[in-house]
Design an enzyme around this catalytic site. Structure first.
Site, PDB file in Angstrom:
ATOM      1  N   LYS A 178       0.867  -1.161   0.000  1.00 31.75           N
ATOM      2  CA  LYS A 178       0.000   0.000   0.000  1.00 31.75           C
ATOM      3  C   LYS A 178       0.915   1.225   0.000  1.00 31.75           C
ATOM      4  O   LYS A 178       1.653   1.457   0.962  1.00 31.75           O
ATOM      5  CB  LYS A 178      -0.899  -0.004   1.241  1.00 31.75           C
ATOM      6  CG  LYS A 178      -1.883   1.148   1.248  1.00 31.75           C
ATOM      7  CD  LYS A 178      -2.748   1.150   2.497  1.00 31.75           C
ATOM      8  CE  LYS A 178      -3.458   2.489   2.595  1.00 31.75           C
ATOM      9  NZ  LYS A 178      -3.799   2.838   3.969  1.00 31.75           N
ATOM     10  N   ALA A 219      -9.849   5.591   4.623  1.00 30.51           N
ATOM     11  CA  ALA A 219      -9.691   6.756   5.507  1.00 30.51           C
ATOM     12  C   ALA A 219     -10.950   7.601   5.646  1.00 30.51           C
ATOM     13  O   ALA A 219     -11.636   7.897   4.673  1.00 30.51           O
ATOM     14  CB  ALA A 219      -8.553   7.668   5.064  1.00 30.51           C
ATOM     15  N   GLY A 220     -11.225   7.976   6.874  1.00 29.78           N
ATOM     16  CA  GLY A 220     -12.268   8.939   7.186  1.00 29.78           C
ATOM     17  C   GLY A 220     -13.565   8.330   7.697  1.00 29.78           C
ATOM     18  O   GLY A 220     -14.402   9.044   8.244  1.00 29.78           O
ATOM     19  N   GLY A 233      -8.257   9.557  10.122  1.00 32.12           N
ATOM     20  CA  GLY A 233      -8.544   9.776  11.536  1.00 32.12           C
ATOM     21  C   GLY A 233      -9.539  10.888  11.812  1.00 32.12           C
ATOM     22  O   GLY A 233      -9.785  11.234  12.959  1.00 32.12           O
ATOM     23  N   ASN A 250      -9.587   1.835  10.012  1.00 30.74           N
ATOM     24  CA  ASN A 250      -8.622   1.657  11.097  1.00 30.74           C
ATOM     25  C   ASN A 250      -9.073   2.402  12.358  1.00 30.74           C
ATOM     26  O   ASN A 250      -9.567   1.792  13.290  1.00 30.74           O
ATOM     27  CB  ASN A 250      -7.227   2.109  10.652  1.00 30.74           C
ATOM     28  CG  ASN A 250      -6.163   1.777  11.685  1.00 30.74           C
ATOM     29  OD1 ASN A 250      -6.447   1.416  12.817  1.00 30.74           O
ATOM     30  ND2 ASN A 250      -4.913   1.888  11.307  1.00 30.74           N
ATOM     31  N   SER A 251      -8.981   3.744  12.326  1.00 26.41           N
ATOM     32  CA  SER A 251      -9.282   4.513  13.555  1.00 26.41           C
ATOM     33  C   SER A 251     -10.636   4.154  14.150  1.00 26.41           C
ATOM     34  O   SER A 251     -10.762   3.987  15.366  1.00 26.41           O
ATOM     35  CB  SER A 251      -9.274   6.015  13.254  1.00 26.41           C
ATOM     36  OG  SER A 251      -8.069   6.391  12.668  1.00 26.41           O
TER      37      SER A 251
END
EC number: 2.8.1.10
Lengths: 355, 259
Positions: free
Chosen positions: B98, B185-186, B159, B207-208
């Protein structure tokens, strides 16, 4: 003549920052803590990145009124030779440390640029990440330092009040306020990737200094957009020379400052050293601070010779072992992270690579 | 079966998990297991061969059925990312990389120029390249031409939990792409992941939202269910929104009645 540059004399969008720090702030400490915690969690997760300082030399040519290593102190002077540095690094690695901050005093014959660059190369061969807290350098010196494997520098203005600054820096090259103020810019122009800023809390009006520090960070962030920024919150601790701070900063005010910086600058790394107590460090973990030093020795040669009775630059307050400190973090559901960097990322920043 | 194909690999799960920001590696491993994910990304900078307790990579290799995709998070130039990718392949044996290049450590926005350069080089070297990119439809096509096996446009800043702030651009990327589009993301909540899948994304990376949840393994499971539901809905064909107003005096009455 106004000794302050324009970007430091006036700022925009700082109403909230001022309000958060004002003595009659509309925000309670608990409100700020809640907001700071939420931002920290979103942006940095449940982790704490760890580093340790390595004092290379305590030779110094400056006369900072508050420092245990100032040139008029009777402290025995010493510098580590490369073989000794390797021994110290070995001792640090056995503690798990892979992120090291190398420190010297002001530029001297004993600890000059060549010595520092060689020491950076020595450390970069052993450690994943090497940063430096030493004396101000030129753009080309910073470039050489970056090429030797230094990815970041820490340079505190100590105070942004030019009059207090002049009183406190009695002699030596550090007397030049503007020269020091422009040092982070020179480092970033030279290809250093991250700069750490701070004021030495206790020297001058803390609210005023915090506001100036905030402006400095905003200026650097806009001017050098690739720069990684961090802020430390060193409070004056008992030390050789026993300097009494004229503007003592309470735990409550320090906490408020940390929250205000986290809220105003959500992505900036906030650093807390072992100058602070275990209770304060544990309390601030997860609610604002994202980077901490561990198992610190503030004497020259303190890791390999842990029994030495020399007093360091300042007295360590949190003297817990790596294991005890990490367990305290884990108890708070925070993962201690030793390696958060990769050798492959060690070159000078792109800004420089393009030239 | 409605599987996700990336390069020569086939995955039945369309949820990809990131491994940073967790309170401990054991919580992270539990979340990975609970999510049923088959593709997990881990930053090369969190590989630590010298200190097993600090290493994120090795513990992940113990989970059966997982493909690991190292990432270059921390790299700020194409040259650094290329070097990191080669080291990561050496250490992990994974053909996936990635490419993640955010030169500004403050907001972590991917650098489209450096990302393109690095992806081109790595694709030529035989990597299965999955670049993390701004939601830019032209960049996505350029990366496809460069030989990437997937593109990973951001929903919003890493994040930030701002969800699908780039939805309109994502729709164009999805419509035009011949390789899998993975929103990275987001995303803050499972409903946003479901929405991304309903829009036609091939997979999402989270993830977050899992790492900082009150109960990460349960949140991972919730995301897995939402991703599966969103995909099922997309595959089933979602009804059109009504709400097109019908004029009281028909606009086409002058045409007479249709034959």
């Amino acid at each position: 003549m106004n000794p302050l540059p324009e970007w430091l004399s006036a700022g925009h969008d700082e109403t909230r920052f001022r309000a958060m720090l004002s003595p009659d702030s509309p925000y309670t400490l608990e409100q700020l803590a809640g907001e700071s915690k939420a931002i920290t969690l979103r942006r940095f997760g449940r982790t704490m990145s760890l580093y340790a300082p390595l004092y290379l030399s305590n030779h110094c040519s400056s006369g900072c009124a508050y420092c245990g290593f100032a040139s008029d102190r009777k402290t025995p002077r010493r510098r580590l030779e490369q073989e000794e540095i390797r021994k110290e690094l070995g001792a640090m690695k056995r503690l798990g440390i892979s992120d090291v901050l190398l420190l010297t005093g002001e530029r001297t014959k004993a600890a000059n640029f060549d010595y520092l660059r060689t020491s950076v190369a020595t450390a970069a061969a052993d450690m994943q990440r090497v940063t430096v807290e030493a004396f101000p350098m030129s753009v080309s010196e910073y470039r050489e330092l970056a090429e030797a494997g230094c990815t970041g520098i820490t340079i505190y203005q100590e105070t942004y009040d030019p009059l207090r600054y002049a009183e406190l820096h009695r002699w030596g090259p550090k007397k030049d306020f503007r020269e020091r103020l422009e040092t982070p810019s020179r480092a970033l122009e030279g290809g250093i990737k991250t700069v750490g800023l701070g004021v030495l809390l206790g020297l001058a009006d803390p609210q005023e200094d915090a506001l100036m520090l905030y402006r400095h960070l905003r200026y650097l962030g806009k001017t050098y957009w690739r720069a990684g920024l961090s802020v430390s919150f060193p409070r004056i601790r008992p030390q050789t020379g026993s300097y009494e701070p004229p503007f003592p900063v309470s735990d409550h005010l320090l906490a408020r400052m940390i929250f205000a910086f986290r809220i105003a600058l959500p992505d900036v790394e906030l650093v807390l050293s072992t100058r602070e107590s275990p209770a304060f460090r544990d309390g601030m973990a997860g609610i604002g601070v994202t980077r901490m030093s561990i198992a610190s020795r503030t004497t020259v040669g303190g890791y390999h010779d842990a029994e030495s009775s020399d007093r360091g630059q300042f007295d360590v307050f949190d003297d817990r072992t790596v294991e005890a400190f990490c367990n305290a973090l884990r108890d708070k559901n925070i993962e201690p992270v030793f390696k958060n960097w990769e050798h492959a990322y060690n070159g000078p920043s792109h800004m420089e690579a393009e030239k | 079966m409605d599987s996700l194909h990336i390069g020569s690999y086939t995955f039945s799960s369309r949820l990809i998990l990131g491994t940073g920001k967790f309170s401990s590696s054991s919580v992270m491993l539990e979340a990975v297991k609970a999510s049923g994910t088959q593709l997990v990304t881990v930053a090369l900078r969190r590989f630590n061969r010298e200190q097993p307790g600090d290493d994120l990579f090795t513990p992940l290799t113990s989970i059966p059925g997982i493909t690991l995709m190292p990432n270059t998070s921390g790299a700020s130039t194409a040259a650094e990312a290329v070097q990191a990718a080669r080291i990561a392949r050496e250490l992990s044996g994974s053909p996936f990389i990635k490419v993640e290049i955010h030169p500004n450590p403050q907001h972590l926005m991917p650098d489209p120029i450096e990302t393109y350069e690095a992806s081109k080089i790595l694709a030529k070297e035989g990597f299965l390249v999955m670049p993390y990119i701004p939601a830019d439809p032209v960049l996505a096509k350029r990366l496809e031409e460069a030989g990437c096996v997937s593109v990973m446009p951001l929903g919003s800043a890493i994040g930030s939990g701002q969800g699908l702030a780039t939805a309109e651009m994502l729709k164009i990327i999805i419509r035009e792409s011949t390789i899998p589009v993975i929103v990275d993301a987001g995303l803050r909540s499972p409903s946003e992941a479901a929405l991304a899948m309903e829009m036609g994304c091939d997979a999402v990376l989270v993830n977050s939202a899992v790492a900082v949840a009150g109960n990460p393994p349960v949140m991972a499971e919730a995301f897995a269910e939402a991703v599966a539901a969103g995909r099922k809905a997309f595959a089933a064909g979602i009804m059109e929104k009504s709400g097109i107003a019908v004029a009281t005096s028909p606009l086409t009455s002058f045409l007479g009645t249709e034959a």
